[in-house]
Write an enzyme that holds these catalytic residues in place. Structure first.
Site, PDB file in Angstrom:
ATOM      1  N   SER A 110      27.844  30.591  37.947  1.00 26.88           N
ATOM      2  CA  SER A 110      28.823  30.834  39.109  1.00 26.88           C
ATOM      3  C   SER A 110      27.867  30.896  40.224  1.00 26.88           C
ATOM      4  O   SER A 110      26.529  30.778  40.069  1.00 26.88           O
ATOM      5  CB  SER A 110      29.400  32.498  38.852  1.00 26.88           C
ATOM      6  OG  SER A 110      28.163  33.300  38.997  1.00 26.88           O
ATOM      7  N   CYS A 111      28.315  30.943  41.488  1.00 26.06           N
ATOM      8  CA  CYS A 111      27.779  30.951  42.800  1.00 26.06           C
ATOM      9  C   CYS A 111      26.632  32.305  42.774  1.00 26.06           C
ATOM     10  O   CYS A 111      25.364  32.243  43.180  1.00 26.06           O
ATOM     11  CB  CYS A 111      28.621  31.058  43.925  1.00 26.06           C
ATOM     12  SG  CYS A 111      29.674  32.440  44.226  1.00 26.06           S
ATOM     13  N   ARG A 141      44.314  43.435  43.842  1.00 21.57           N
ATOM     14  CA  ARG A 141      44.565  41.913  44.385  1.00 21.57           C
ATOM     15  C   ARG A 141      45.915  41.931  44.844  1.00 21.57           C
ATOM     16  O   ARG A 141      46.232  40.851  45.320  1.00 21.57           O
ATOM     17  CB  ARG A 141      43.788  41.072  43.512  1.00 21.57           C
ATOM     18  CG  ARG A 141      42.383  40.682  43.701  1.00 21.57           C
ATOM     19  CD  ARG A 141      42.041  39.583  42.863  1.00 21.57           C
ATOM     20  NE  ARG A 141      41.419  39.952  41.498  1.00 21.57           N
ATOM     21  CZ  ARG A 141      41.059  39.315  40.577  1.00 21.57           C
ATOM     22  NH1 ARG A 141      40.825  38.008  40.749  1.00 21.57           N
ATOM     23  NH2 ARG A 141      40.544  39.757  39.364  1.00 21.57           N
ATOM     24  N   LYS A 181      31.595  39.731  35.907  1.00 25.18           N
ATOM     25  CA  LYS A 181      30.715  39.449  34.615  1.00 25.18           C
ATOM     26  C   LYS A 181      29.349  39.075  35.075  1.00 25.18           C
ATOM     27  O   LYS A 181      28.672  38.487  34.108  1.00 25.18           O
ATOM     28  CB  LYS A 181      31.260  38.624  33.675  1.00 25.18           C
ATOM     29  CG  LYS A 181      32.924  39.175  33.115  1.00 25.18           C
ATOM     30  CD  LYS A 181      33.793  38.343  32.235  1.00 25.18           C
ATOM     31  CE  LYS A 181      34.784  38.866  31.811  1.00 25.18           C
ATOM     32  NZ  LYS A 181      35.687  37.774  30.845  1.00 25.18           N
ATOM     33  N   ASN A 205      28.581  30.840  49.054  1.00 29.07           N
ATOM     34  CA  ASN A 205      29.241  30.763  47.703  1.00 29.07           C
ATOM     35  C   ASN A 205      29.855  29.320  47.451  1.00 29.07           C
ATOM     36  O   ASN A 205      30.163  29.280  46.237  1.00 29.07           O
ATOM     37  CB  ASN A 205      29.942  31.845  47.503  1.00 29.07           C
ATOM     38  CG  ASN A 205      31.045  32.072  48.750  1.00 29.07           C
ATOM     39  OD1 ASN A 205      30.319  33.001  49.505  1.00 29.07           O
ATOM     40  ND2 ASN A 205      32.194  31.790  48.529  1.00 29.07           N
TER      41      ASN A 205
END
Length: 338
Positions: free
Chosen positions: A153-154, A199, A213, A317
């Site tokens: 991931s970023c 959200r 995570k 990102n």
């Protein structure tokens, strides 16, 4: 010349294409096809014009379901089933899997069955892939037989090189992380339904905690860090650039100057082009369109009781991660040819 296709042409897919032309890697990588269900006119428009990264300087045209960028011709496909994509006929070396929906080996095998030689996932994946790579740290683990790889991931790309440097120099006992992440397209413009009740709320009006995570992602790249880190994440009302608040307890006693010196040397040495270091009084928008994975803000380094260190890291990102997708794909090909 490496022949690649992009499956899923959203924020990361478009950033990969633009980064290819801006990074100087076009002489090594050719984008042959884009598979995206959106209308071709929208695909072309969002390639040319981007609110975050500005106007794409090469002129982009649509001719007969093909994207033309200068002399380059990129086929636009609209196939929902990856197994039916014409990768064999197109002689595709690597598929950049950027839908965000295909995250495990079994699903990615559809690209292989369709004729692609390898798949690079632009997202953390299930554990059954051949490898999860943070370029600059563990790309040497790539092997010729690897067919499905994750680019992590970023935020994993942002934080792992820094942890690696700190651990090698001082030893890392444990750490806690807060990711301060820009809003994403899985959030709502105004209040609307979502499985995650937080959200459901308007992205532009609140700081919104979300699950992450990241700690498990660190363990996958640095297995000896298992159970040493925990992380939380909040989304903030900006459209790009993420900050990471990293706190670590070290084995050795240090001071601010020593920590900053080690990180700056790493940014100018082994991690040149991956890590950056700044002591200027900058803000998040100053890191927009920065191709590096992580920039250490030396002005914010703090040390408590000699061994508790707090750092502030910045990353674009989108853009930094897209550039690492290019780097990792080149490393995959190099491993395959070795």
């Amino acid at each position: 010349m490496i022949r690649v296709a992009i499956n899923g042409y959203g924020r990361i897919g478009r950033s990969i294409l633009r980064a290819l032309y801006e990074s100087g890697k076009r002489q090594q990588i050719q984008i042959v096809a884009i598979n995206e269900l959106a209308k071709p006119e929208a695909i072309i428009h969002l390639t040319q014009y981007d609110t975050t990264h500005g106007r794409f300087q090469p002129r982009v045209k649509l001719v007969d379901d093909q994207m033309l960028i200068g002399d380059d011709v990129i086929k636009i496909l609209h196939e929902p089933d990856p197994a039916k994509l014409p990768w064999r006929e197109m002689d595709i070396d690597i598929v950049y899997e950027a839908t965000g929906a295909i995250l495990d080996r079994n699903s990615c095998e559809a690209h292989i069955l369709a004729g692609a030689k390898q798949v690079l996932i632009s997202h953390p994946s299930s554990a059954d892939v051949d490898g999860t790579i943070v370029y600059g740290v563990n790309q040497d683990l790539l092997r010729a037989e690897h067919t499905v790889v994750s680019n992590a991931s970023c935020t994993t790309n942002c934080i792992v090189p820094v942890i690696d440097v700190l651990d090698k120099h001082f030893g890392v006992k444990s750490g806690a992380i807060t990711t301060i992440h820009s809003a994403m397209n899985d959030q709502q413009v105004i209040d609307a339904y979502h499985d995650d009740l937080r959200r459901t709320r308007a992205a532009g009006q609140s700081i919104i905690p979300v699950d992450t995570k990241l700690a498990r992602g660190i363990e996958r790249i640095l297995p000896h860090m298992k159970d040493k880190f925990e992380a939380i994440s909040v989304r903030v009302p900006t459209i790009n650039v993420t900050a990471i608040d990293l706190s670590v307890t070290l084995d050795k006693t240090v001071d601010i100057a020593t920590v900053n010196q080690v990180l700056e040397l790493a940014a100018n040495g082994r991690f040149n082009g991956i890590l950056g270091y700044t002591d200027e009084p900058l803000v998040s928008c100053d890191f927009n369109h920065d191709p590096r994975s992580s920039i250490i803000d030396g002005t914010q380094t703090r040390v408590s009781a000699g061994q508790l260190v707090k750092l502030l890291l910045w990353c674009d990102n989108e853009w930094g991660f897209a550039n690492r997708m290019l780097d990792t794909s080149l490393a995959m090909i190099a491993a395959k040819q070795s």
